[in-house]
Design a protein around this motif. Structure first.
Motif, short mmCIF file in Angstrom:
data_model
loop_
_atom_site.label_atom_id
_atom_site.label_comp_id
_atom_site.label_asym_id
_atom_site.label_seq_id
_atom_site.Cartn_x
_atom_site.Cartn_y
_atom_site.Cartn_z
N LEU A 41 16.65 66.78 84.29
CA LEU A 41 17.04 66.62 85.66
C LEU A 41 16.40 67.85 86.50
O LEU A 41 15.73 67.45 87.59
N ILE A 42 16.62 68.96 85.79
CA ILE A 42 16.06 70.31 86.63
C ILE A 42 14.45 70.10 86.71
O ILE A 42 13.82 70.37 87.79
N LYS A 43 13.68 69.40 85.73
CA LYS A 43 12.15 69.14 85.61
C LYS A 43 11.94 68.22 86.91
O LYS A 43 10.84 68.46 87.66
N CYS A 44 12.82 67.24 86.96
CA CYS A 44 12.58 66.28 88.07
C CYS A 44 12.69 67.10 89.35
O CYS A 44 11.99 66.61 90.37
N LEU A 45 13.86 67.67 89.72
CA LEU A 45 13.88 68.48 90.88
C LEU A 45 12.96 69.40 91.29
O LEU A 45 12.41 69.74 92.28
N LEU A 46 12.27 70.16 90.20
CA LEU A 46 11.17 71.07 90.46
C LEU A 46 9.88 70.25 90.37
O LEU A 46 8.86 71.04 90.60
#
Lengths: 327, 218
Positions: free
Chosen positions: B44-49
């Motif tokens: 999820l974090i990677k998608c946000l970043l």
């Protein structure tokens, strides 16, 4: 012995002063390459791309040989004079960069496979181009393999001067971004750096540097000129700047000794420079090991003294207890 | 920074990691993401970043589709285990200066350094530092980008109580400054009074998105 050395030294400087057009350009070019090679080398070492320099120099060689072949095929036409093997070397080197990037995309875990593939492809192409272009190429290629610093002319000198100005400017402008990219790619991406573009620019600069300095240091040696001083300096460097500076000093010492000895012994300059670089590396390794051994010995000595003092105090305590008991 | 995640689905090869995930938070909100390893927190974090491409669904940052954003600005990221190149010599000073857009050190720069207690090893080579010290450097590095969204992936791992307290104070101050914070943590007691929302992901791609009671505002 010292007298002989001094006499040699004197001869060397006399030669420089007597024949400035022969010696001045090679020496300045040597100094410039001595600074740039370890600077670019540092970036390559951090990015774990030490093999890329070798790969690109082989692919660049294919370009130079292709240029010679074209000139051979097109002899007696106007085009023959226009073709510059070195320019083709640069173009091939850039193509090699793009090929490596493309090939890396095909493998998740074996990304380094791209290097030997492109390298051997370049070597194979060079072989074919040399064979096809007759005798003309063999002279050029033998000098390209090991290079010759003393062959530098005014034309090369100007090209190298402009190239180095460009590279220094690039490093100065993008210094922060280059450091961020080198040390932490994820952070670089997150902080808005166009990682792909910066990476490509660095490799293209590398490709240009390699194909231009190839004629001076040689296809086989250019990568060691970039890597070996850095390999020595990371063993003793304390900060990034300090490490780069030490690498430049090592590289310059080797360049100077290389040029001086190649003048006296008539041996290829590039080879001598690399040999001095390796000698420095070995020296640093020995120094590091000795330092480690000394520290170990010191700490065991301190440990021994400490245990001895504890044992002694224990003994004293026991004797005191015995005495107390007796009382 | 406002964040809206709309029906996000993500899978690696055949394995579904995130399944129809939707939630939204406002500027200055503090979101904590919990869940076991492999529950999709990092994805999820990677998608946000934008380190991973959004496969299905949409993410909006300040009402702008993440796919439309060319370059990330104002997002600070503190990775769990920094993919940092440790072997080449570099000092703390050099790392921080490289990530600071301004030239000389100003008041802001100095305040970050002292609030995270970096002065003691500011000129040290990072090879000589402990895990906790490194973590603080990465937090400082993220804060130096003056983020409007700060994402911290397990920042308390390997940090002693004193520095944990310092981190808490920093997060509290950032929250007061209306900076959106996303914290991934196993340690649900850390900074508990700052949470506005908790997103819990489980290994079966279920999720719960809970708004915290506003008791601490009373």
């Amino acid at each position: 012995m010292i007298n002989i050395l001094l006499a040699h030294f004197f001869d060397f400087f006399k030669a420089i002063i007597d024949y400035p057009d022969i010696y001045i350009y090679p020496i300045i070019v040597g100094i410039i390459i001595g600074v740039l090679a370890p600077l670019i080398g540092s970036v390559i070492v951090i990015r774990r791309l030490s093999f890329i320099a070798d790969t690109l120099s082989h692919f660049s060689l294919a370009g130079v040989c292709f240029g010679v072949l074209l000139a051979h095929v097109l002899t007696d036409t106007i085009l023959a004079d226009v073709i510059s093997p070195i320019a083709l070397g640069i173009i091939f080197s850039v193509i090699g960069t793009l090929l490596i990037e493309k090939l890396r995309g095909f493998y998740k875990n074996y990304k380094e496979l791209s290097m030997p593939i492109v390298m051997s492809f370049g070597a194979a192409l060079s072989g074919i181009f040399i064979a096809l272009s007759g005798n003309g190429a063999s002279n050029l290629t033998s000098s390209l393999l090991f290079g010759s610093l003393l062959a530098v002319e005014l034309k090369d000198f100007i090209i190298i001067l402009f190239m180095s100005l460009g590279i220094v400017l690039f490093i100065a402008i993008f210094y922060k971004k280059i450091i961020t990219l080198c040390f932490d790619e994820t952070f670089a991406k997150v902080s808005g750096i166009n990682v792909k573009l910066l990476q490509l620019s660095i490799t293209i600069i590398l490709a240009i540097f390699i194909s231009i300095s190839m004629q001076i240091v040689g296809v086989l040696l250019i990568s060691s000129l970039m890597i070996v001083p850095v390999a020595a300096s990371i063993l003793i460097g304390k900060s990034f700047k300090n490490t780069c500076l030490i690498a430049v000093v090592f590289s310059e010492v080797s360049v100077f000794l290389g040029i001086y000895l190649s003048f006296t012994l008539s041996v290829p300059t590039g080879s001598l420079i690399v040999i001095f670089n390796v000698i420095i590396l070995i020296g640093i390794m020995i120094y590091k090991n000795c330092k480690k051994l000394l520290q170990k010995r010191k700490s065991t000595k301190v440990d021994m003294e400490y245990t001895l003092s504890i044992e002694k105090s224990d003994e004293e305590e026991i004797q005191e207890k015995i005495q107390n008991k007796n009382i | 920074m406002r964040i809206r995640v709309n029906d996000l689905t993500f899978s690696y090869d055949q394995k579904v990691i995130l399944n129809h995930l939707s939630f939204s938070i406002n500027s200055g909100d503090f979101l904590t993401i919990t869940g076991k390893n492999g529950s999709g927190k990092s994805t999820l974090i990677k998608c946000l970043l934008k380190l991973q491409k959004v496969q299905h669904g949409m993410i909006f940052l300040d009402d702008v589709d993440i796919n439309e954003i060319k370059k990330h600005h104002h997002i600070g990221y503190v990775p769990q285990k920094a993919e940092f190149n440790y072997e080449f010599p570099i000092t703390v000073k050099e790392i921080l200066m490289a990530s600071y857009p301004q030239r000389a050190y100003d008041q802001f720069y100095k305040s970050i350094i002292s609030s995270l207690n970096l002065n003691k090893f500011y000129h040290e080579n990072i090879n000589n530092l402990s895990g906790g010290q490194l973590q603080r450097i990465f937090i400082a590095r993220a804060l130096l980008t003056k983020p409007r969204l700060l994402i911290l992936d397990e920042p308390t791992v390997g940090i002693d109580t004193e520095n944990m307290h310092n981190l808490y104070q920093i997060l509290k101050k950032l929250k007061e400054e209306k900076i959106t914070i996303i914290l991934i943590t196993h340690d649900q007691d850390f900074a508990k009074d700052l949470y506005d929302y908790i997103l819990h992901l489980d290994e079966y791609t279920n999720y719960t998105f809970t708004k915290m009671e506003e008791k601490h505002h009373d």
